[in-house]
Design a protein around this motif. Structure first.
Motif, mmCIF file in Angstrom:
data_model
loop_
_atom_site.group_PDB
_atom_site.id
_atom_site.type_symbol
_atom_site.label_atom_id
_atom_site.label_comp_id
_atom_site.label_asym_id
_atom_site.label_seq_id
_atom_site.Cartn_x
_atom_site.Cartn_y
_atom_site.Cartn_z
ATOM 1 N N ALA A 1 -74.933 50.123 -12.484
ATOM 2 C CA ALA A 1 -73.776 50.573 -13.265
ATOM 3 C C ALA A 1 -74.224 51.379 -14.478
ATOM 4 O O ALA A 1 -73.572 52.354 -14.866
ATOM 5 N N ARG A 2 -75.360 50.997 -15.076
ATOM 6 C CA ARG A 2 -75.890 51.748 -16.229
ATOM 7 C C ARG A 2 -76.229 53.183 -15.837
ATOM 8 O O ARG A 2 -76.041 54.115 -16.618
ATOM 9 N N ILE A 3 -76.737 53.347 -14.642
ATOM 10 C CA ILE A 3 -77.111 54.685 -14.184
ATOM 11 C C ILE A 3 -75.865 55.537 -13.996
ATOM 12 O O ILE A 3 -75.818 56.698 -14.417
ATOM 13 N N GLU A 4 -74.844 54.958 -13.391
ATOM 14 C CA GLU A 4 -73.603 55.691 -13.203
ATOM 15 C C GLU A 4 -72.949 56.017 -14.547
ATOM 16 O O GLU A 4 -72.343 57.078 -14.711
ATOM 17 N N GLN A 5 -73.091 55.132 -15.526
ATOM 18 C CA GLN A 5 -72.567 55.404 -16.867
ATOM 19 C C GLN A 5 -73.324 56.554 -17.515
ATOM 20 O O GLN A 5 -72.730 57.385 -18.221
ATOM 21 N N THR A 6 -74.624 56.630 -17.267
ATOM 22 C CA THR A 6 -75.415 57.732 -17.804
ATOM 23 C C THR A 6 -74.970 59.053 -17.190
ATOM 24 O O THR A 6 -74.862 60.067 -17.889
ATOM 25 N N VAL A 7 -74.681 59.048 -15.902
ATOM 26 C CA VAL A 7 -74.180 60.266 -15.264
ATOM 27 C C VAL A 7 -72.836 60.645 -15.864
ATOM 28 O O VAL A 7 -72.553 61.823 -16.089
ATOM 29 N N GLY A 8 -72.010 59.656 -16.144
ATOM 30 C CA GLY A 8 -70.739 59.930 -16.806
ATOM 31 C C GLY A 8 -70.933 60.577 -18.167
ATOM 32 O O GLY A 8 -70.203 61.502 -18.534
ATOM 33 N N LYS A 9 -71.940 60.107 -18.903
ATOM 34 C CA LYS A 9 -72.232 60.714 -20.207
ATOM 35 C C LYS A 9 -72.698 62.153 -20.037
ATOM 36 O O LYS A 9 -72.336 63.024 -20.832
ATOM 37 N N LEU A 10 -73.506 62.408 -19.023
ATOM 38 C CA LEU A 10 -73.977 63.776 -18.784
ATOM 39 C C LEU A 10 -72.818 64.684 -18.385
ATOM 40 O O LEU A 10 -72.765 65.841 -18.779
ATOM 41 N N LYS A 11 -71.878 64.150 -17.627
ATOM 42 C CA LYS A 11 -70.769 64.972 -17.164
ATOM 43 C C LYS A 11 -69.700 65.175 -18.230
ATOM 44 O O LYS A 11 -68.737 65.891 -18.008
ATOM 45 N N ARG A 12 -69.877 64.556 -19.391
ATOM 46 C CA ARG A 12 -68.989 64.874 -20.516
ATOM 47 C C ARG A 12 -69.250 66.281 -21.025
ATOM 48 O O ARG A 12 -68.402 66.876 -21.681
ATOM 49 N N PHE A 13 -70.438 66.784 -20.726
ATOM 50 C CA PHE A 13 -70.767 68.160 -21.074
ATOM 51 C C PHE A 13 -70.136 69.065 -20.013
ATOM 52 O O PHE A 13 -70.426 68.943 -18.827
ATOM 53 N N LYS A 14 -69.276 69.930 -20.466
ATOM 54 C CA LYS A 14 -68.461 70.738 -19.557
ATOM 55 C C LYS A 14 -69.310 71.565 -18.599
ATOM 56 O O LYS A 14 -69.000 71.679 -17.420
ATOM 57 N N ARG A 15 -70.404 72.124 -19.082
ATOM 58 C CA ARG A 15 -71.244 72.978 -18.233
ATOM 59 C C ARG A 15 -71.950 72.177 -17.146
ATOM 60 O O ARG A 15 -72.283 72.717 -16.100
ATOM 61 N N VAL A 16 -72.165 70.894 -17.379
ATOM 62 C CA VAL A 16 -72.756 70.036 -16.349
ATOM 63 C C VAL A 16 -71.680 69.632 -15.348
ATOM 64 O O VAL A 16 -71.886 69.694 -14.131
ATOM 65 N N ALA A 17 -70.539 69.213 -15.846
ATOM 66 C CA ALA A 17 -69.466 68.736 -14.966
ATOM 67 C C ALA A 17 -68.935 69.832 -14.043
ATOM 68 O O ALA A 17 -68.693 69.589 -12.868
ATOM 69 N N LEU A 18 -68.786 71.034 -14.566
ATOM 70 C CA LEU A 18 -68.212 72.127 -13.781
ATOM 71 C C LEU A 18 -69.260 72.968 -13.066
ATOM 72 O O LEU A 18 -68.909 73.874 -12.322
ATOM 73 N N ARG A 19 -70.525 72.670 -13.317
ATOM 74 C CA ARG A 19 -71.643 73.412 -12.727
ATOM 75 C C ARG A 19 -71.459 74.899 -12.962
ATOM 76 O O ARG A 19 -71.443 75.720 -12.035
#
Length: 149
Positions: free
Chosen positions: A104-122
């Motif tokens: 779950a910690r790993i998935e939360q880290t991915v969630g934190k990374l995807k808060r950055f718009k350029r990461v989330a939208l690729r």
């Protein structure tokens, strides 16, 4: 010395498929693959990424469930915590559920990374550019977690 964990992203992520975090969810390393490719072949590659610290355990989802991946982890002295598939033969009776909850910690880290718009939208289409954006986002996440501690 912290233990490192590994997992596969959800099927919705197009490129950030494998990453390595410590037990607290701090990003250590990541590997980019195409959204249409399987994560399983990148398992041994990701074990070699990051600092020269051998993790005590590796947590992965069922996408990594193969004898080759489990053997790759064991050959490095790492305990593979990967659930077995339903149709897999010779399943052991024990599974480390307490360690698997760390995923779950790993998935939360991915969630934190995807808060950055350029990461989330690729937004960056080239692999080199997207790798740089993800690395920058991971650095911001790491600095913020260290700064608030």
């Amino acid at each position: 010395m912290s233990e490192s964990f590994l997992c596969s992203a959800s099927p919705n992520s197009a490129a950030l498929t494998t990453r390595k975090t410590d037990f607290d969810g701090h990003p250590i390393a990541f590997d980019l693959t195409g959204g249409e490719k399987s994560d399983a072949p990148h398992f041994p590659i990701l074990l070699g990424h990051g600092p020269d610290i051998d993790p005590g355990a590796t947590v992965g989802d069922k996408g990594y469930a193969s004898k080759a991946n489990r053997q790759a982890a064991r050959s490095r002295g790492i305990i593979p915590v990967i659930p077995h598939k339903v149709n897999e033969k010779d399943k052991p009776g024990f599974f480390a559920k307490a360690l698997y909850r760390g995923r779950a910690r790993i998935e939360q880290t991915v969630g934190k990374l995807k808060r950055f718009k350029r990461v989330a939208l690729r937004c960056e289409k080239a692999k080199r550019n997207f790798t740089a954006i993800v690395a920058l986002a991971a650095a911001f996440v790491l600095v913020k977690s260290v700064h608030t501690a």
